[in-house]
Design an enzyme around this catalytic site. Structure first.
Site, mmCIF file in Angstrom:
data_model
loop_
_atom_site.group_PDB
_atom_site.id
_atom_site.type_symbol
_atom_site.label_atom_id
_atom_site.label_comp_id
_atom_site.label_asym_id
_atom_site.label_seq_id
_atom_site.Cartn_x
_atom_site.Cartn_y
_atom_site.Cartn_z
ATOM 1 N N GLU A 106 35.067 35.729 34.053
ATOM 2 C CA GLU A 106 33.998 36.568 33.503
ATOM 3 C C GLU A 106 33.530 36.137 32.119
ATOM 4 O O GLU A 106 33.579 36.899 31.159
ATOM 5 C CB GLU A 106 34.485 38.021 33.476
HETATM 6 N N1 IFG Z 1 37.613 42.010 37.148
HETATM 7 C C1 IFG Z 1 38.218 41.527 35.904
HETATM 8 C C2 IFG Z 1 39.428 42.288 35.415
HETATM 9 C C3 IFG Z 1 39.331 43.785 35.682
HETATM 10 C C4 IFG Z 1 39.060 44.007 37.166
HETATM 11 C C5 IFG Z 1 39.155 45.473 37.526
HETATM 12 C C6 IFG Z 1 39.314 39.777 37.219
HETATM 13 C C7 IFG Z 1 39.833 38.375 37.297
HETATM 14 C C8 IFG Z 1 37.703 43.425 37.484
HETATM 15 N N2 IFG Z 1 38.615 40.120 36.105
HETATM 16 O O1 IFG Z 1 39.541 40.558 38.126
HETATM 17 O O2 IFG Z 1 39.582 42.080 34.007
HETATM 18 O O3 IFG Z 1 38.338 44.369 34.877
HETATM 19 O O4 IFG Z 1 39.140 45.659 38.915
#
Ligand code: IFG
Length: 550
Positions: free
Chosen positions: A342
């Site tokens: 992200e």
């Molecule tokens: N995606 C984000 C996490 C968390 C997650 C919550 C990943 C690799 C959504 N990154 O999953 O930091 O916010 O479900």
């Protein structure tokens, strides 16, 4: 954390009281072997043959034996002895085997080298008067004990109880895991989880033969591990968490204690420092990590993607080298997770250069890189691992089922995955729509998120890696990992509620042969585990999809 301490004291008091009642009430039950035995072992063993006949009653006098000098077998024997008895008088002796008298013994024996039992495999044979346990190594003995534990009635889990009779059914089990990586990730950054609660999860993972504990140790909302060369990360960066003040961190000795506790249960700790994104807690601690040199404020919200260390400053890589070096020094396991997810503030080429440079730093400190699937944009070395998380892989395998942007993203990810696999990269499967354990069980689940969909006990279990990840050669799949992201919950009670029952499913997905597991069988076996979780004081979700038998 006050809640945990109060909770723990009351549970022990409850167990003491309950165990007295239970021991009395249970004493009147039918003699062992009087009922048809159906096994409820999770993960499902590779092969199990139940034979009729009286069970082995482990509450009658018995000896636990090991081949003289085999300290691993002796250690496993002591774990079993501690489970069976509750005082010195009731815990079976653990002693070197005497080949002349094997009756009323549970014998731990080294398997002959030629047996294709594997380092984590084992063989158990139970008759009315003896039990033999064969394994090729320490992990195999330990996992055999976890199976024997599950062959005994759930009452055996009561810490203070001494159960009589204690039937172990006559069974022959040959078992070994399908995948090497059977993991759980705890996000201790959004909400900090004290070391005692992490150990609680290690105990519960061991019951299900899980062997990788991934600790998400840093994020925008907090830094959770002492870095001796960078003290401000915990002096300042650990003082926040989602929703407001609180936070916390593991000192070096607390972290090393967690690592030892896990290793004693054959669980390898995988530390993650998420970078270049998810770094606000570091950006608030060391201003030079920001491209503009301005320190950031601590962050207590739940947005993602807004932060990044500055990829064009040498100070950034000096910092990363300090952090990875300090953590590598306190982590015996071979893996270092660099996150990589992200990132919205870097160009693709900045990101690729950053990941490739960090990969070199990780390897210089003797570790292998693990990263979320975005790291597959970079050229990864053989032995690095990519953790696939985004639900971009259509369950049906039919890209057309996705909307156009997702279809394009899925196609691009597949190309990167195939290129990485060709370079010897392996994959950890964490499909968010299946085993992100922070996803709600049902729309009515109060805690948890739902961005990847609702993941009930069946959704979470009833899938096959080959169906969704068929493009990846089976030998390139290291295994599976369930993740507990903690934006929406804070206490060990809540972590347990989101993890159970679904963590048992993750364990089976990682251990059992896909051809030897299905929802009806699993659902039936799972129904017997509620009584075990109650005995262990686990706060689990009583899913209506399971006919709980407790
Ligand atoms: N995606 C984000 C996490 C968390 C997650 C919550 C990943 C690799 C959504 N990154 O999953 O930091 O916010 O479900």
């Amino acid at each position: 954390m006050e809640t945990t301490m109060t909770h723990r004291v009351s549970r022990t008091r409850f167990l003491r009281a309950a165990s007295l009642v239970l021991t009395l009430s249970f004493a009147g039950c039918a003699p062992p072997g009087a009922h048809r035995t159906t096994l409820s072992v999770i993960p499902n063993p590779l092969s199990a043959k139940v034979s009729e006949g009286p069970a082995f009653d482990a509450s009658l006098p018995l000896r636990i034996t090991y081949s003289d000098g085999d300290s691993a077998a002796a250690a496993a024997g002591r774990v079993l002895s501690d489970l069976i008895g509750n005082t010195r008088a009731t815990m079976p002796h653990v002693e070197p085997a005497n080949p002349d008298s094997t009756s009323r013994s549970i014998a731990f024996r080294r398997a002959a080298k030629d047996q294709t039992i594997g380092s984590e495999g084992y063989r158990i044979a139970v008759s009315e008067s003896t039990i033999t346990v064969d394994a090729a190594g320490p992990a195999g003995f330990f996992y055999a004990v976890q199976t024997l534990r599950q062959l005994m009635p759930p009452l055996v889990e009561h810490e203070a109880a001494y159960v009589k009779p204690l039937p172990i059914p006559q069974v022959t089990i040959d078992d070994r895991p399908t995948f090497e990586w059977r993991g759980l990730m705890l996000d201790v950054a959004r909400h900090f989880l004290p070391a005692t609660d992490v150990k609680r999860f290690i105990d519960l993972m061991a019951l299900y033969k899980m062997n990788r504990l991934h600790l998400h140790l840093s994020d925008d909302q907090g830094w959770r591990i002492e870095i001796p060369s960078r003290p401000r990360l915990t002096e300042h960066g650990s003082q926040s968490q989602v929703g407001g003040k609180g936070g916390g961190f593991y000192t070096v000795s607390e972290y090393e204690d967690i690592v030892r506790y896990a290793a004693d249960r054959f669980i390898v700790v995988v530390p993650e420092i998420d970078m270049p994104g998810h770094t606000n807690s570091a950006l608030a601690s060391y201003p030079e990590l920001n491209c503009d040199g301005q320190k950031r404020e601590l962050y207590e919200g739940t947005n993602v993607g807004f932060s990044s260390v500055c990829p064009s400053k040498e100070e950034t890589f000096v910092f990363i080298d300090d952090v990875i070096g300090d953590i590598a020094a306190m982590t015996p396991g071979p893996y270092f997770h660099v996150g990589g997810d992200e990132v919205q503030t870097l160009t693709e080429s900045e990101y690729i250069q950053f990941i490739e440079r960090v990969q070199r730093i990780v390897e210089r400190h003797g570790k292998r890189l693990v990263g979320w699937d975005e790291v597959s944009f970079a050229n990864l070395d053989s032995g690095s691992r990519v953790q696939l998380w985004r639900p971009l892989w259509p369950a049906s395998g039919d890209d057309a089922a996705l909307d156009s942007s997702r279809a394009a993203a899925a196609a691009a990810l597949k190309r990167r995955v195939e290129r990485s696999a060709a370079n010897g990269v392996e994959f950890i499967l964490s499909p968010a729509d299946r085993i992100y354990l922070d996803m709600k069980y049902h729309s009515s689940t109060v805690i948890g998120l739902s961005w990847a969909g609702i993941s009930n006990v069946r959704t979470s279990y009833d899938w096959n890696p080959d169906d969704i990840f068929g493009q990846i050669p089976r030998k390139a799949i290291a295994g599976v990992e369930g993740t507990l992201w903690s934006e929406s919950f804070a206490t060990v009670h809540d972590f347990e509620y989101m993890a159970f029952p679904r963590l048992a499913g993750v364990a089976e997905l990682g251990w059992s042969d896909p051809e030897r597991r299905d929802w009806p069988s699993y659902r039936g076996r799972l129904s017997k585990h509620a009584a075990r979780w109650q005995a262990l004081g686990v706060n689990y979700y009583r899913s209506p999809l399971v006919d709980w038998d407790d």
